[in-house]
Design a protein around this motif. Structure first.
Motif, mmCIF file in Angstrom:
data_model
loop_
_atom_site.group_PDB
_atom_site.id
_atom_site.type_symbol
_atom_site.label_atom_id
_atom_site.label_comp_id
_atom_site.label_asym_id
_atom_site.label_seq_id
_atom_site.Cartn_x
_atom_site.Cartn_y
_atom_site.Cartn_z
ATOM 1 N N SER A 109 -75.100 48.938 11.323
ATOM 2 C CA SER A 109 -75.382 50.041 12.245
ATOM 3 C C SER A 109 -76.303 51.046 11.576
ATOM 4 O O SER A 109 -76.153 51.354 10.400
ATOM 5 N N PHE A 110 -77.259 51.523 12.344
ATOM 6 C CA PHE A 110 -78.029 52.704 11.938
ATOM 7 C C PHE A 110 -77.583 53.823 12.861
ATOM 8 O O PHE A 110 -78.056 53.921 13.984
ATOM 9 N N GLY A 111 -76.679 54.647 12.376
ATOM 10 C CA GLY A 111 -76.114 55.664 13.260
ATOM 11 C C GLY A 111 -75.390 54.977 14.411
ATOM 12 O O GLY A 111 -74.545 54.105 14.199
ATOM 13 N N ALA A 112 -75.763 55.345 15.621
ATOM 14 C CA ALA A 112 -75.085 54.781 16.784
ATOM 15 C C ALA A 112 -75.644 53.401 17.140
ATOM 16 O O ALA A 112 -75.027 52.633 17.863
ATOM 17 N N LEU A 113 -76.835 53.093 16.599
ATOM 18 C CA LEU A 113 -77.500 51.835 16.949
ATOM 19 C C LEU A 113 -76.936 50.672 16.134
ATOM 20 O O LEU A 113 -76.922 50.711 14.909
ATOM 21 N N LYS A 114 -76.478 49.655 16.848
ATOM 22 C CA LYS A 114 -76.051 48.442 16.145
ATOM 23 C C LYS A 114 -77.251 47.516 16.043
ATOM 24 O O LYS A 114 -77.610 46.856 17.014
ATOM 25 N N ALA A 115 -77.888 47.471 14.874
ATOM 26 C CA ALA A 115 -79.100 46.665 14.718
ATOM 27 C C ALA A 115 -78.746 45.192 14.662
ATOM 28 O O ALA A 115 -79.454 44.349 15.203
ATOM 29 N N THR A 116 -77.657 44.848 13.968
ATOM 30 C CA THR A 116 -77.094 43.501 14.077
ATOM 31 C C THR A 116 -75.633 43.666 14.443
ATOM 32 O O THR A 116 -74.955 44.564 13.949
ATOM 33 N N ASN A 134 -88.973 42.351 20.113
ATOM 34 C CA ASN A 134 -89.123 43.387 19.092
ATOM 35 C C ASN A 134 -87.924 44.318 19.091
ATOM 36 O O ASN A 134 -87.441 44.704 20.142
ATOM 37 N N GLY A 135 -87.462 44.648 17.910
ATOM 38 C CA GLY A 135 -86.334 45.569 17.807
ATOM 39 C C GLY A 135 -84.998 44.885 17.994
ATOM 40 O O GLY A 135 -83.966 45.544 18.049
ATOM 41 N N ALA A 136 -84.989 43.540 18.062
ATOM 42 C CA ALA A 136 -83.734 42.828 18.281
ATOM 43 C C ALA A 136 -82.837 42.863 17.044
ATOM 44 O O ALA A 136 -81.634 42.640 17.144
ATOM 45 N N PHE A 138 -91.931 38.895 3.276
ATOM 46 C CA PHE A 138 -91.774 40.136 4.014
ATOM 47 C C PHE A 138 -92.613 40.116 5.280
ATOM 48 O O PHE A 138 -93.712 39.571 5.296
ATOM 49 N N GLN A 139 -92.080 40.754 6.329
ATOM 50 C CA GLN A 139 -92.854 40.850 7.566
ATOM 51 C C GLN A 139 -94.155 41.588 7.300
ATOM 52 O O GLN A 139 -95.223 41.200 7.763
ATOM 53 N N ILE A 140 -94.060 42.668 6.529
ATOM 54 C CA ILE A 140 -95.259 43.362 6.081
ATOM 55 C C ILE A 140 -95.447 42.981 4.621
ATOM 56 O O ILE A 140 -94.582 43.251 3.794
HETATM 57 N N1 LIG Z 1 -83.845 51.776 8.327
HETATM 58 C C1 LIG Z 1 -83.617 51.936 9.636
HETATM 59 N N2 LIG Z 1 -83.073 53.077 10.099
HETATM 60 C C2 LIG Z 1 -82.822 53.244 11.415
HETATM 61 N N3 LIG Z 1 -83.089 52.323 12.353
HETATM 62 C C3 LIG Z 1 -83.618 51.159 11.961
HETATM 63 C C4 LIG Z 1 -83.927 50.908 10.578
HETATM 64 N N4 LIG Z 1 -84.463 49.667 10.478
HETATM 65 C C5 LIG Z 1 -84.490 49.178 11.734
HETATM 66 N N5 LIG Z 1 -83.994 50.065 12.615
HETATM 67 C C6 LIG Z 1 -83.832 49.844 14.049
HETATM 68 O O1 LIG Z 1 -83.032 48.684 14.214
HETATM 69 C C7 LIG Z 1 -83.507 47.928 15.310
HETATM 70 C C8 LIG Z 1 -83.838 46.531 14.827
HETATM 71 O O2 LIG Z 1 -85.038 46.562 14.082
HETATM 72 P P1 LIG Z 1 -85.646 45.283 13.370
HETATM 73 O O3 LIG Z 1 -84.576 44.601 12.606
HETATM 74 O O4 LIG Z 1 -86.847 45.689 12.623
HETATM 75 O O5 LIG Z 1 -86.057 44.403 14.629
HETATM 76 P P2 LIG Z 1 -87.003 43.130 14.724
HETATM 77 O O6 LIG Z 1 -87.350 42.678 13.359
HETATM 78 O O7 LIG Z 1 -86.183 42.153 15.469
HETATM 79 O O8 LIG Z 1 -88.201 43.558 15.505
HETATM 80 C C9 LIG Z 1 -84.694 48.681 15.888
HETATM 81 O O9 LIG Z 1 -84.232 49.434 16.976
HETATM 82 C C10 LIG Z 1 -85.131 49.555 14.761
HETATM 83 O O10 LIG Z 1 -85.719 50.726 15.265
#
Ligand SMILES: Nc1ncnc2c1ncn2[C@@H]1O[C@H](COP(=O)(O)OP(=O)(O)O)[C@@H](O)[C@H]1O
Ligand SMILES: [Mg+2]
Lengths: 323, 249
Positions: B14-21, B40-42, B86-88
């Motif tokens: 989680s990044f704050g409230a966002l569950k990234a995975t 994108n952003g998954a 790396f992606q970048i």
């Molecule tokens: N270090 C971080 N801090 C806060 N949010 C992040 C961070 N890295 C990624 N995110 C958020 O997590 C989500 C997933 O991002 P990411 O893994 O880069 O997606 P993808 O590679 O599938 O495009 C996005 O909404 C992104 O904004």
């Protein structure tokens, strides 16, 4: 030979010729000027390992310089008074012994400082190294046994087996030889596996970790070695002035070493040599004209940072090539 | 069936409230290419970071070659054989392409505390590095600083580095991105052969490449795996078509 190599040789020969030219001109004072160049260059060679190769902007190298200086002062004063140090260990007035003690003491301090500060980076690293060095500075000031604020005099310059160190040119040659030895060491290190890892960690720490090299250990080792070299320079500096005081540990000194490296060319093998020659010359020439010579130094530095990022070496030899 | 090379269970970040995975479980088996796709952003890059160790897993388990590696740092995971790109592009810009790869060879040999021997004349470093550059078709650019390589060449260099590490599994984050058609095609056939050496977890947006290469595909949307299976299954999965391939149900 590359341009850089040729320029390095020119710098080395120039510094070597300086005291002899001074003697020939009947200006023995200039010998000590050249000695000062060699010693400051040596101190900056130490810093260059951390700052130039490793990208570790230490604002605390004065601590190691000062520790080396106090090692010389303390050992010499105990030897002179025939008083043992702790645990009945005798003092010493022999340079090789003093250098080893200076290197070990400075290396130990660098290990402690590095172990903590290398967990941070950027501005935090700069501030933490500065803070540690100031702690050593205030400790030295408040340590009356070794002169406190007034510092500690070395009655007679420490000796070297088979040489008369009281002769200025002889002492210069000792300093010069150590400088060359340190440059040789750094030259080997720069092109070695360790040097590759260290320089790579400066360029891209994420990449280095991603291939399985932990940057922290590499940097800590470089930082310790860097502190040791600067420590030996401090011991020589004390012997040059026959005096050591807390000012060797002040942040001015740390800043001066950084300035030297930027002037000469950070990360370039002979950057510290070029920088030290320039710095001492400027100090001498401008200092003779005006009290505020540091203002002019500041302007020159600004010019270097804005227009000649690679310092003097960069100006003469262009960008570094890494093969 | 043999234990997977890489086995990921219930990974959450989680990044704050966002569950990234969000409770991601996938695995990677010997000899396969497992593609990870999603908008994108998954959370694909986040997942790669979690696996390689550059992000601490919020929760969940990562097993690699039969061992739990969740507590290990990036460098240690790499030493155990997780090779990532790396992606970048992330390279040492001042070093030549060759020296970038040599550093990986050096890391693989496990010997960075050597101070005197000059690396450029050390054939135990230069030869394997050259071989890796040759395999990705970058040999003639060996002496060019990484900073001066084209975008596509940098991607190739990333792969050469992963090769030189002798990785036991590859984590490739959008290796085709910005490569151009010819480059993509060359890389596709290269990855096709590479899977025989070590399995690949492949994040990729180029669907032609994904469908051509993948043995299995997992689809990540809002941090969750919404489908996982063979290429044909995924292609025809209605949920995937709606959520990702952008078609009405
Ligand atoms: N270090 C971080 N801090 C806060 N949010 C992040 C961070 N890295 C990624 N995110 C958020 O997590 C989500 C997933 O991002 P990411 O893994 O880069 O997606 P993808 O590679 O599938 O495009 C996005 O909404 C992104 O904004
Ligand atoms: Mg991504």
């Amino acid at each position: 030979m590359t341009r850089e190599t040729i320029f390095n040789v020119v710098l080395a020969l120039f510094l070597l010729a300086l005291p002899f030219a001074a003697m020939a001109m009947g200006e023995p004072f200039y010998v000590s000027l050249a000695t000062r160049m060699a010693i400051l260059a040596l101190a900056a060679v130490g810093l260059n390992l951390a700052l130039g190769f490793g990208g570790l902007v230490s604002f605390g190298h004065a601590a190691f310089f000062g520790i080396g200086g106090y090692a010389a002062g303390i050992l010499a004063s105990h030897a002179f008074n025939a008083e043992p140090l702790l645990f009945a260990i005798p003092g010493s007035d022999q340079m090789p012994v003093i250098w080893i003690v200076a290197a070990l003491a400075a290396g130990f301090a660098a290990f402690l400082i590095g172990a903590v500060s290398l967990r941070t980076s950027g501005v935090y690293f700069i501030m933490i190294t500065l803070a540690f060095a100031q702690m050593f500075y205030y400790f030295a000031i408040s340590w009356p046994a070794y002169g406190g604020e007034d510092g500690l005099s070395i009655t007679m310059r420490n000796g070297f087996p088979g040489l008369n160190t009281a002769v200025p040119v002889t002492f210069f040659l000792i300093c010069y030889a150590l400088l060359m030895a340190a440059l040789l060491l750094l030259w080997r290190i720069r092109d070695s596996r360790f040097g590759a890892a260290l320089q790579a960690a400066r360029q891209n720490e994420v990449r280095v970790a991603a291939i399985g090299i932990a940057p922290y250990r590499i940097r800590l080792f470089a930082f310790v070695l860097s502190g040791m070299i600067t420590g030996v320079a401090g011991a020589l500096f004390a012997d040059l002035n026959r005096f050591v005081s807390p000012s060797m540990m002040s942040w001015h000194m740390s800043g001066e070493l950084i300035v030297l490296i930027i002037l000469g060319g950070a990360g370039r093998l002979f950057g510290p040599v070029a920088g030290a020659i320039l710095f001492v010359l400027l100090e001498f020439l401008l200092g003779g004209i005006t009290e505020r010579w540091q203002l002019f130094l500041g302007l020159i530095l600004l010019g270097v940072v804005l227009f000649a990022r690679g310092g003097l070496i960069g100006l003469v030899a262009g960008k570094p090539r890494h093969g | 069936m043999a234990e997977p090379i890489l086995d990921i269970r219930n990974l959450t970040k989680s990044f704050g409230a966002l569950k990234a995975t969000d409770d991601v479980s996938i695995d990677l088996r010997d000899g396969e290419i497992h593609a990870l796709i999603g908008p994108n952003g998954a959370g694909k890059t986040t997942l790669m970071h979690q696996i390689s160790g550059s992000l601490k897993p919020g929760s969940g388990q990562i097993r690699f070659l039969g061992e739990d590696i969740g507590h290990l740092g990036v460098a240690e995971r790499a030493r155990r054989g997780l090779g990532r790109t790396f992606q970048i592009s992330s390279l040492t810009p001042e070093f030549s392409a060759l020296r970038n790869v040599m550093l990986a060879v050096q890391a693989r040999q496990g010997s960075s505390f050597r101070f005197f021997r000059e690396v450029m004349s050390d054939t135990s470093l230069t030869e394997p590095a050259m071989a890796a550059l040759e395999r990705v078709g970058l040999a003639d650019r060996a002496r060019i600083p990484a900073a001066e390589l084209s975008h596509g060449e940098r991607r190739q260099l990333e792969i050469a580095i992963a090769l030189a590490l002798g990785s036991r599994a590859f984590l490739l984050d959008e290796p085709m991105a910005g490569m151009g058609q010819e480059g993509s095609r060359a890389l596709t056939s290269f990855l096709d052969r590479l899977r025989g050496e070590a399995p690949i977890l492949l994040v990729e947006h180029d669907m032609d490449a994904v469908f051509a290469l993948a043995d299995r595909v997992s689809v990540l949307v809002y941090g969750r795996v919404i489908a996982s299976g063979r290429v044909e299954e995924i292609r025809n999965d209605p949920a995937v078509r709606t959520a990702y391939l952008g078609e009405p149900a």
